[in-house]
Write an enzyme that holds these catalytic residues in place. Structure first.
Site, mmCIF file in Angstrom:
data_model
loop_
_atom_site.group_PDB
_atom_site.id
_atom_site.type_symbol
_atom_site.label_atom_id
_atom_site.label_comp_id
_atom_site.label_asym_id
_atom_site.label_seq_id
_atom_site.Cartn_x
_atom_site.Cartn_y
_atom_site.Cartn_z
ATOM 1 N N GLU A 50 6.868 13.214 3.055
ATOM 2 C CA GLU A 50 8.227 12.664 3.011
ATOM 3 C C GLU A 50 8.407 11.945 1.669
ATOM 4 O OE1 GLU A 50 8.995 9.506 5.855
ATOM 5 O OE2 GLU A 50 11.140 9.960 5.840
ATOM 6 N N LYS A 119 16.942 14.903 8.004
ATOM 7 C CA LYS A 119 16.366 14.057 9.064
ATOM 8 C C LYS A 119 17.442 13.703 10.093
ATOM 9 C CE LYS A 119 13.340 9.957 9.084
ATOM 10 N NZ LYS A 119 12.775 8.986 8.116
ATOM 11 N N CYS A 160 9.293 12.672 9.805
ATOM 12 C CA CYS A 160 8.793 11.350 10.182
ATOM 13 C C CYS A 160 9.317 10.839 11.528
ATOM 14 C CB CYS A 160 9.072 10.361 9.046
ATOM 15 S SG CYS A 160 7.900 8.992 9.059
HETATM 16 O O1 LIG Z 1 8.395 5.817 13.351
HETATM 17 C C1 LIG Z 1 7.762 5.095 12.591
HETATM 18 O O2 LIG Z 1 7.062 4.181 12.999
HETATM 19 C C2 LIG Z 1 7.818 5.308 11.113
HETATM 20 C C3 LIG Z 1 8.932 6.212 10.733
HETATM 21 C C4 LIG Z 1 9.131 6.317 9.279
HETATM 22 O O3 LIG Z 1 8.435 5.733 8.490
HETATM 23 C C5 LIG Z 1 10.175 7.202 8.771
HETATM 24 O O4 LIG Z 1 10.914 7.776 9.556
HETATM 25 O O5 LIG Z 1 10.238 7.359 7.554
#
Ligand SMILES: O=C(O)CCC(=O)C(=O)O
Length: 284
Positions: A50, A119, A160
């Protein structure tokens, strides 16, 4: 099984845990070099982390944002073509129509853009004394699911925080995906607690492979990534992983093994979808 079918039932996947800096040109050239390295080791699918071209943080998205096509996706397209790989281009901050998105572009081995996944679930959390992060302060969510075909299997893409939503992984599984890829950047609070657990949960629930690609950890950055890029198999086992440093993580994806697991424990055909709905309960 024919020789061709046998050859297509296994392939090597590479996950690139890139050390991302604030210099975009350096991020692009290093990513390109590591994609070449991964392809040189026989990888057919390569996954970047990411925000691979930019530091991760709401204060950076506007500055590093690009349109698609743009500088970063041009490099990704060329790298996919030069190396003949399916390239899951991590994510980049994307600008479109005055809005910003956290977007994962995917390229085929001929350099064609196969899809861009924006996303869907924005990372908005508040854990008192630990971490507060509000992607929605600057980003807009996507609203489309993203699946691409390879000669080996169908692949579903999330970014993510998307991994926390079991419904999305289940939908991809029902669409025929046998591998889910999540470029991600968990942090020092939720990383140790949930990163591996979520991957194993998604893999086991759906009896498929799950791969995650994180940036390497940089203790000097404002958002410290957990690292630990990982690949999990349909039995729920971690088959490949790394620590916090820059690395390329390799895993053999074996679709015959996936079929065997689904046959041995046939939950995918035993579901009672006729029962899984909340029905109004009559008041007494
Ligand atoms: O869900 C999480 O704990 C981290 C998610 C995250 O860092 C993101 O979505 O970029």
């Amino acid at each position: 099984m024919s020789t061709l079918a046998k050859a297509m039932s296994k392939f090597r996947l590479a996950v690139v845990q890139l050390h991302v800096t604030s210099v975009k040109a350096d991020n692009l050239s290093k990513a390109r070099r590591l994609i070449r390295e991964a392809a040189g080791q026989g990888s057919k699918v390569v996954v970047l982390p990411e925000c691979f071209n930019s530091p991760y943080g709401t204060g950076f998205f506007q500055e590093y944002a690009e349109r698609i096509p743009g500088e970063s996706t041009q490099m990704l397209s060329e790298a996919a073509k030069e190396n003949g790989v399916y390239l899951v281009g991590g994510s980049i901050p994307e600008e479109d129509g005055g809005k910003l998105y956290n977007t994962c572009p995917v390229f085929g081995p001929d350099g064609t853009l196969l899809l861009k996944h924006r996303k869907i679930h924005l990372f908005d959390i508040d854990v008192p004394g630990k971490i507060r992060f509000q992607e929605s302060e600057t980003l807009s969510p996507g609203s489309a699911f993203s699946v691409f075909e390879t000669p080996f299997c169908k692949v579903g893409v999330g970014i993510c925080y998307d991994i926390r939503f079991a419904e999305m992984a289940q939908l991809y599984s029902k669409m025929g995906c046998e591998l889910l890829v999540y470029p991600g950047a968990f942090n020092m609070t939720t990383g140790p607690a949930h990163w591996e657990l979520l991957q194993r949960a998604r893999a086991l629930d759906n009896q498929l492979y799950v791969a995650t690609a994180s940036p390497a950890r940089d203790e000097t950055s404002s958002y410290i990534a957990w690292g630990h890029s990982t690949v999990v198999n349909p039995w729920g086992e971690v088959i490949s992983s790394t620590g916090s440093e820059e690395a390329v993580v390799y895993a053999e994806i074996d679709l015959q093994y996936l079929a065997d697991v689904r046959q041995q424990i046939p939950v995918t055909v035993q579901r009672r979808d006729d029962l899984y709905a909340v029905k109004p309960v009559a008041e007494s």
